[in-house]
Design a protein around this motif. Structure first.
Motif, PDB file in Angstrom:
ATOM      1  N   GLU A 105       0.827  -1.210   0.000  1.00 40.16           N
ATOM      2  CA  GLU A 105       0.000   0.000   0.000  1.00 40.16           C
ATOM      3  C   GLU A 105       0.861   1.260   0.000  1.00 40.16           C
ATOM      4  O   GLU A 105       0.495   2.266  -0.613  1.00 40.16           O
ATOM      5  CB  GLU A 105      -0.938  -0.009   1.203  1.00 40.16           C
ATOM      6  N   ALA A 108       1.818   1.656  -3.535  1.00 40.87           N
ATOM      7  CA  ALA A 108       0.655   2.048  -4.336  1.00 40.87           C
ATOM      8  C   ALA A 108       0.314   3.527  -4.140  1.00 40.87           C
ATOM      9  O   ALA A 108      -0.032   4.235  -5.098  1.00 40.87           O
ATOM     10  CB  ALA A 108      -0.543   1.178  -3.986  1.00 40.87           C
ATOM     11  N   ILE A 109       0.400   4.001  -2.906  1.00 41.42           N
ATOM     12  CA  ILE A 109       0.120   5.412  -2.610  1.00 41.42           C
ATOM     13  C   ILE A 109       1.091   6.309  -3.371  1.00 41.42           C
ATOM     14  O   ILE A 109       0.702   7.304  -3.990  1.00 41.42           O
ATOM     15  CB  ILE A 109       0.211   5.679  -1.089  1.00 41.42           C
ATOM     16  N   ASN A 112       0.552   6.276  -7.308  1.00 44.59           N
ATOM     17  CA  ASN A 112      -0.692   6.846  -7.831  1.00 44.59           C
ATOM     18  C   ASN A 112      -0.457   8.299  -8.225  1.00 44.59           C
ATOM     19  O   ASN A 112      -0.475   9.199  -7.389  1.00 44.59           O
ATOM     20  CB  ASN A 112      -1.799   6.745  -6.784  1.00 44.59           C
ATOM     21  N   ARG A 113      -0.225   8.547  -9.510  1.00 45.18           N
ATOM     22  CA  ARG A 113       0.116   9.884  -9.973  1.00 45.18           C
ATOM     23  C   ARG A 113      -1.098  10.811 -10.086  1.00 45.18           C
ATOM     24  O   ARG A 113      -0.948  11.980 -10.435  1.00 45.18           O
ATOM     25  CB  ARG A 113       0.873   9.811 -11.292  1.00 45.18           C
ATOM     26  N   LYS A 114      -2.261  10.278  -9.733  1.00 48.77           N
ATOM     27  CA  LYS A 114      -3.433  11.139  -9.648  1.00 48.77           C
ATOM     28  C   LYS A 114      -3.370  11.999  -8.390  1.00 48.77           C
ATOM     29  O   LYS A 114      -3.996  13.046  -8.312  1.00 48.77           O
ATOM     30  CB  LYS A 114      -4.716  10.293  -9.643  1.00 48.77           C
ATOM     31  N   ASN A 115      -2.600  11.504  -7.394  1.00 51.87           N
ATOM     32  CA  ASN A 115      -2.412  12.268  -6.168  1.00 51.87           C
ATOM     33  C   ASN A 115      -1.256  13.241  -6.370  1.00 51.87           C
ATOM     34  O   ASN A 115      -0.092  12.858  -6.343  1.00 51.87           O
ATOM     35  CB  ASN A 115      -2.105  11.333  -4.993  1.00 51.87           C
ATOM     36  N   ARG A 184       8.068   6.829  -9.137  1.00 52.91           N
ATOM     37  CA  ARG A 184       6.980   7.767  -9.428  1.00 52.91           C
ATOM     38  C   ARG A 184       7.467   8.843 -10.402  1.00 52.91           C
ATOM     39  O   ARG A 184       6.802   9.159 -11.393  1.00 52.91           O
ATOM     40  CB  ARG A 184       6.486   8.416  -8.130  1.00 52.91           C
TER      41      ARG A 184
END
Length: 201
Positions: A105, A108-109, A112-115, A184
């Motif tokens: 997790e 995953a956090i 997540n390039r939406k964040n 990322r």
């Protein structure tokens, strides 16, 4: 009778032996594998880029490939500083109940390039290494140091902690976070390179 005495001595000796230190083999493999993999991915992605390609920006306010690499390099040391601070505090297995996220997790956090979030000024690229070549050299050196630390540390990093925006994580997860952070921004570099206006050479 002698066998019983020898057995008792063995038990007594073991009770005075120090407990095993450092990371478990599984945790060591996790950190070393992830850090090695993401380092290779970054270096492969930026290999052979020209100065024009390295300095291309999708927009005036966006980062170039070279600036992304500098941000990764700055972060490699700065985030590891959190690990160094964590191990200065005595290990506390009881605090593990505060860790609510798994290793996967944490990755995953970060992936997540939406964040989106604005990097603190200390993490902003500013040309501090002098050139792209020196920036890459600094990254490689620090990543090697971080991998060596994971292999050699006598601290059980699972019992030391850091605070992130999404909660408490242990210091193994901090090491994993460093690795995921570089990946990322490698994805960000790939997005820049896939832009229709990215120089062909």
């Amino acid at each position: 009778m002698k066998k019983a005495v020898y057995a008792l001595l063995a038990i007594l000796l073991c009770s005075f032996m120090p407990s095993k230190k450092g990371l478990t083999n599984a945790d060591k493999e996790l950190v070393v594998t992830e850090m090695t993999r993401t380092s290779k991915k970054l270096l492969k992605t930026i290999k052979g880029l020209s100065n024009e390609q390295l300095n291309f920006k999708v927009s005036p306010e966006s980062w170039s490939v070279a600036e992304c690499v500098e941000h990764i390099t700055i972060s490699e040391s700065s985030i590891f500083g959190m690990v160094e601070q964590a191990v200065k505090i005595p290990a506390d297995a009881a605090k593990r109940e505060k860790v609510k996220v798994s290793d996967d997790e944490v990755i995953a956090i970060m992936m997540n390039r939406k964040n989106k979030s604005q990097s603190p000024s200390a993490f902003q690229p500013s040309g501090k290494f002098g050139s792209h070549k020196e920036t890459v050299k600094a990254f490689v050196a620090k990543r090697k140091q971080n991998i060596k630390y994971a292999k050699k540390t006598e601290n059980n990093l699972r019992n030391h902690y850091g605070e992130m925006r999404f909660g408490t994580i242990d210091a193994v997860q901090l090491m994993v976070f460093i690795s995921a952070h570089s990946e990322r921004h490698t994805l960000q570099i790939e997005e820049i390179m896939n832009n229709e206006n990215f120089p062909r050479k």
